[in-house]
Design an enzyme around this catalytic site. Structure first.
Site, PDB file in Angstrom:
ATOM      1  N   GLU A 167       0.972  -1.191   0.088  1.00 31.83           N
ATOM      2  CA  GLU A 167       0.037  -0.176   0.098  1.00 31.83           C
ATOM      3  C   GLU A 167       0.817   1.200   0.111  1.00 31.83           C
ATOM      4  O   GLU A 167       1.963   1.206   0.375  1.00 31.83           O
ATOM      5  CB  GLU A 167      -0.920  -0.097   1.110  1.00 31.83           C
ATOM      6  CG  GLU A 167      -2.351  -0.615   0.989  1.00 31.83           C
ATOM      7  CD  GLU A 167      -2.376  -2.242   1.288  1.00 31.83           C
ATOM      8  OE1 GLU A 167      -3.211  -2.906   0.789  1.00 31.83           O
ATOM      9  OE2 GLU A 167      -1.396  -2.478   2.011  1.00 31.83           O
ATOM     10  N   THR A 168       0.361   2.464  -0.561  1.00 32.56           N
ATOM     11  CA  THR A 168       0.889   3.601  -0.621  1.00 32.56           C
ATOM     12  C   THR A 168      -0.295   4.662   0.140  1.00 32.56           C
ATOM     13  O   THR A 168      -1.577   4.505  -0.070  1.00 32.56           O
ATOM     14  CB  THR A 168       1.094   4.364  -1.743  1.00 32.56           C
ATOM     15  OG1 THR A 168       2.174   3.570  -2.526  1.00 32.56           O
ATOM     16  CG2 THR A 168       1.553   5.703  -1.651  1.00 32.56           C
TER      17      THR A 168
END
Length: 262
Positions: free
Chosen positions: A47-48
């Site tokens: 994830e970002t």
């Protein structure tokens, strides 16, 4: 050219190369969704987290390499870590507004960072044959479903021994969480992400929105210690509060730098 600060943070660990890595990007204003997805794909992490300042605190969004998701625990912890340590947030509580799950808070204490997340109840289901086949097991103690499948096994050794065909699970249309009582923890888990760039998520905070209510019912406890027994591993301190759960952990910064968008 737009310059964006970039941080890579290991969440739910006190040590570099442990826990779950998340990219974190503070923004002055939202960029187009297409650009956010391009950035997440370039980072190639599970994830970002992107956030922008708001009147109440910060607006927060999470992207995998496939698209935006509705909730991510370790990237929220990582974003809060950056806001506290790099941005210098005053006070001990951060308020995040989100698109899908409303307001989330993260509180800092000597014990670490505590996420205040919604609680999810998983309902019993008949396990799809594909699910058990891909996990390489013939039966489970029980199988439930909410956002993700919850597969309950008898003991920690069974969870650790799994060698699933993760991407073959993609037709199920859900992520898969496997859990069991722990040897030295109240419960352990692993989390599989068919179709994603990171096939097994090292530590999945959001899955504990489902795990904590389940194990509260099983164990009769409101406070529990959990471990995700992936290769990197991570520790979580958990508390059940009815329709909310508290998930606590540590985080460390691995790297920081600049992104240049042309």
């Amino acid at each position: 050219m737009l310059t964006v600060d970039f941080y890579l943070v290991d969440a739910f660990t006190q040590h570099t190369f442990g826990g779950n890595a998340a990219a974190v990007c503070p923004l002055a204003a939202w960029l187009p969704d297409e650009r956010l997805l391009q950035m997440a794909r370039q980072h190639n992490q599970s994830e970002t987290a992107f956030f922008v300042p708001s009147e109440q605190g910060y607006a927060l969004r999470w992207f995998t390499t496939q698209g935006e998701i509705n909730l991510c625990g370790h990237a929220t912890l990582a974003a809060a870590h950056v806001i506290f340590t790099a941005i210098g947030h005053a006070g001990d509580t951060i308020r995040f507004s989100t698109r899908f799950v409303g307001e989330l808070t993260v509180t800092r204490s000597d014990a670490g960072l505590t996420l205040d997340f919604p609680a999810w109840r998983a309902e019993p289901v008949t396990p799809p044959s594909l699910l058990l086949h891909c996990l390489g097991i013939e039966k489970a103690v029980e199988v439930r479903a909410a956002r993700d499948y919850l597969v309950v096994l008898e003991n920690q050794q069974q969870v650790e021994a799994l060698t699933p065909d993760i991407h073959a699970m993609k037709p199920l249309g859900k992520m898969v969480c496997v859990t069991a009582p722990g040897d030295d923890y109240d419960f352990v888990s692993r989390f599989f992400c068919p179709g994603e760039a990171v096939a097994e998520d090292p530590v999945t905070g959001s899955a504990h929105s489902m795990l904590i209510p389940y194990w509260h019912d099983r164990l009769g406890k409101t406070t529990m210690r959990a471990r995700q027994v992936s290769a990197r591993g991570g520790d979580l301190h958990c508390q059940w509060q009815g329709d909310r759960v508290l998930i606590s952990g540590q985080a460390v910064t691995y790297s920081e730098g600049k992104i240049f968008l042309r």
